[in-house]
Design a protein around this motif. Structure first.
Motif, PDB file in Angstrom:
ATOM      1  N   ASP A   3      -1.473   4.070   3.040  1.00 15.84           N
ATOM      2  CA  ASP A   3      -2.591   3.260   3.500  1.00 15.84           C
ATOM      3  C   ASP A   3      -3.696   3.127   2.448  1.00 15.84           C
ATOM      4  OD1 ASP A   3      -3.641   1.599   5.529  1.00 15.84           O
ATOM      5  OD2 ASP A   3      -5.072   3.144   6.110  1.00 15.84           O
ATOM      6  N   ARG A  28      -3.866 -13.136  -3.795  1.00 13.88           N
ATOM      7  CA  ARG A  28      -3.526 -11.811  -4.335  1.00 13.88           C
ATOM      8  C   ARG A  28      -3.858 -11.638  -5.818  1.00 13.88           C
ATOM      9  NH1 ARG A  28      -0.536  -8.478  -1.091  1.00 13.88           N
ATOM     10  NH2 ARG A  28       0.313  -9.409   0.805  1.00 13.88           N
ATOM     11  N   ILE A  56     -12.089  -4.899   1.033  1.00 12.46           N
ATOM     12  CA  ILE A  56     -10.737  -4.379   1.228  1.00 12.46           C
ATOM     13  C   ILE A  56     -10.290  -4.517   2.674  1.00 12.46           C
ATOM     14  CG2 ILE A  56      -9.374  -2.240   1.258  1.00 12.46           C
ATOM     15  CD1 ILE A  56     -10.688  -1.462  -1.353  1.00 12.46           C
ATOM     16  N   GLU A  57     -11.149  -4.191   3.622  1.00 13.07           N
ATOM     17  CA  GLU A  57     -10.742  -4.278   5.025  1.00 13.07           C
ATOM     18  C   GLU A  57     -10.433  -5.721   5.417  1.00 13.07           C
ATOM     19  OE1 GLU A  57      -9.952  -1.708   6.840  1.00 13.07           O
ATOM     20  OE2 GLU A  57     -10.476  -0.527   5.054  1.00 13.07           O
ATOM     21  N   MET A 116       0.829  -1.201   0.000  1.00 16.31           N
ATOM     22  CA  MET A 116       0.000   0.000   0.000  1.00 16.31           C
ATOM     23  C   MET A 116       0.862   1.249   0.000  1.00 16.31           C
ATOM     24  SD  MET A 116      -3.167  -0.944   2.534  1.00 16.31           S
ATOM     25  CE  MET A 116      -2.440  -2.368   3.328  1.00 16.31           C
ATOM     26  N   ALA A 132      -2.186  -8.597   6.805  1.00 18.59           N
ATOM     27  CA  ALA A 132      -1.487  -8.274   8.051  1.00 18.59           C
ATOM     28  C   ALA A 132      -1.149  -9.555   8.819  1.00 18.59           C
ATOM     29  CB  ALA A 132      -2.335  -7.341   8.904  1.00 18.59           C
ATOM     30  N   ASP A 146      -1.219  -4.572  -3.772  1.00 18.11           N
ATOM     31  CA  ASP A 146      -1.859  -5.527  -2.860  1.00 18.11           C
ATOM     32  C   ASP A 146      -2.509  -6.685  -3.604  1.00 18.11           C
ATOM     33  OD1 ASP A 146      -1.597  -4.162  -0.147  1.00 18.11           O
ATOM     34  OD2 ASP A 146      -2.469  -2.567  -1.364  1.00 18.11           O
ATOM     35  N   PHE A 169      -5.203   0.980  -0.609  1.00 18.26           N
ATOM     36  CA  PHE A 169      -5.188  -0.373  -1.144  1.00 18.26           C
ATOM     37  C   PHE A 169      -5.010  -0.320  -2.653  1.00 18.26           C
ATOM     38  CE2 PHE A 169      -7.094  -4.413  -2.469  1.00 18.26           C
ATOM     39  CZ  PHE A 169      -6.593  -5.294  -1.521  1.00 18.26           C
ATOM     40  N   LYS A 216      -9.319  -7.992   3.366  1.00 16.62           N
ATOM     41  CA  LYS A 216      -8.044  -8.312   2.728  1.00 16.62           C
ATOM     42  C   LYS A 216      -6.874  -7.709   3.488  1.00 16.62           C
ATOM     43  CE  LYS A 216      -8.388 -11.066  -0.780  1.00 16.62           C
ATOM     44  NZ  LYS A 216      -7.555 -12.294  -0.865  1.00 16.62           N
ATOM     45  N   LYS A 217      -7.030  -6.482   3.954  1.00 15.09           N
ATOM     46  CA  LYS A 217      -5.969  -5.849   4.734  1.00 15.09           C
ATOM     47  C   LYS A 217      -5.662  -6.670   5.978  1.00 15.09           C
ATOM     48  CE  LYS A 217      -6.595  -0.941   3.529  1.00 15.09           C
ATOM     49  NZ  LYS A 217      -6.960   0.398   4.077  1.00 15.09           N
TER      50      LYS A 217
END
Length: 349
Positions: free
Chosen positions: A4, A111, A328-329, A1, A336, A78, A6, A331-332
């Motif tokens: 921050d 991915r 997206i959240e 990223m 992580a 990402d 994506f 995936k983040k």
């Protein structure tokens, strides 16, 4: 990223422009391949480490590990979609073969998504329909790429042809695929350019409102037509692939085009695409895009809006994630955990 934001790359290609993949029955194949590679040289700018490096060889067959290193290890991307290019005019296994695009999606499923490709003039419409079924069911295709303008007129077809085109759209929908993508403009060989004009997408966009139609390269040189279509049809989107790299070379031209697109179509219609590997690695272009602004004279003289960080968030990942059903959240959080498995294990305990 980056900051921050994506990054979901709409299009990467594992090309095969190697000499063994050139068609011996097409005497112009090598010349056309070399013309494509010459076009790549126009993307060079001082300090570009890949395009100035003779070891960075495009005239070869790209494999999954090569592309993963270029797109993910060497850039802040990402997610990405690897896309077949069903250009059989000069290449035996097509310009971007099915097998290598799928191999990358299979190797990195968290991915990479696979965009298949078919052409009704390659081995007939029935073969194309069978391939749509196969690529969805067996290869997990989430989208399809079409290239309807070829260098021999009998091999060309229109995107609004109800005999050849519509059955393919219907078959994709029946298989659960509702995102279709089209190469428009930007002819590589000696095609008749009218087949690369985007106006033949108006009928399909109207007749298939449940399909999202993505047009690549802003359909240049048919930019005005493309702006009009994208502004009027809610299910037509524009990929910046093969175009945005020019910002490092001709920033004013790109600022004018992006400003007009923001004004007429809106930031929700634009999708980030690096066109790696043909345009090199994504990092330099991503960094340049993050710094992009629409100059004051274009805003005051033409009414173009300034491009904002929120616009860039949408373009770089949010728009394509929405089309492809990616949270997206989620995936983040997944990435992580992959980056710090010890912390994930501690949370479970």
């Amino acid at each position: 990223m980056i900051d921050d934001i994506f990054i979901f790359d709409n299009v990467i290609h594992l090309y095969d422009m190697s000499t063994p993949n050139l068609r011996e029955d097409r005497p112009e194949a090598e010349e056309t391949r070399d013309r494509i590679l010459k076009y790549v040289k126009a993307l060079r700018w001082p300090g570009n480490p890949e395009l100035d490096d003779p070891a960075f060889n495009w005239a070869r067959r790209w494999e999954a590990e090569d592309m993963y290193d270029l797109v993910f290890k060497q850039s802040p991307t990402d997610m990405a979609m690897t896309q077949v290019v069903p250009m059989f005019d000069w290449f035996k296994d097509w310009e971007s073969p099915i097998v290598t695009q799928h191999a990358m999606a299979a190797a990195y499923p968290d991915r990479v998504m696979f965009c298949g490709g078919v052409d009704p003039m390659y081995r007939g419409l029935n073969h194309a329909l069978d391939q749509i079924d196969f690529q969805i069911k067996e290869l997990g295709a989430r989208s399809f790429k079409f290239y309807n303008g070829h260098d021999r007129i009998p091999e060309c077809w229109r995107c609004d042809d109800e005999r050849f085109a519509y059955p393919m759209y219907e078959r994709a929908l029946a298989g659960g695929v509702n995102v279709l993508q089209f190469h428009k403009g930007n002819p590589w060989g000696q095609q008749n350019m009218e087949y690369l004009n985007p106006t033949d997408l108006q009928g399909p966009a109207r007749d298939f409102p449940e399909i999202s139609f993505i047009v690549h390269h802003l359909a240049l040189p048919y930019f005005e037509e493309m702006v009009s279509i994208a502004a009027r049809f809610p299910n037509v989107y524009l990929s910046l692939a093969g175009y945005i790299s020019f910002y490092r070379i001709a920033p004013r031209r790109v600022q004018e085009h992006i400003g007009r697109l923001l004004q007429m179509a809106g930031p929700e219609k634009l999708l980030w695409g690096s066109e790696a590997a043909l345009a090199g690695g994504p990092t330099p272009t991503l960094n340049a895009f993050m710094e992009m602004e629409i100059p004051t004279d274009l805003r005051s003289g033409y009414g173009y809006p300034q491009i904002t960080r929120e616009d860039k968030k949408k373009i770089l990942g949010e728009n394509f994630a929405r089309l492809m059903g990616v949270d997206i959240e989620q995936k983040k959080a997944e990435f992580a955990r992959e980056a710090n498995p010890a912390s994930a294990s501690a949370e479970v305990l």
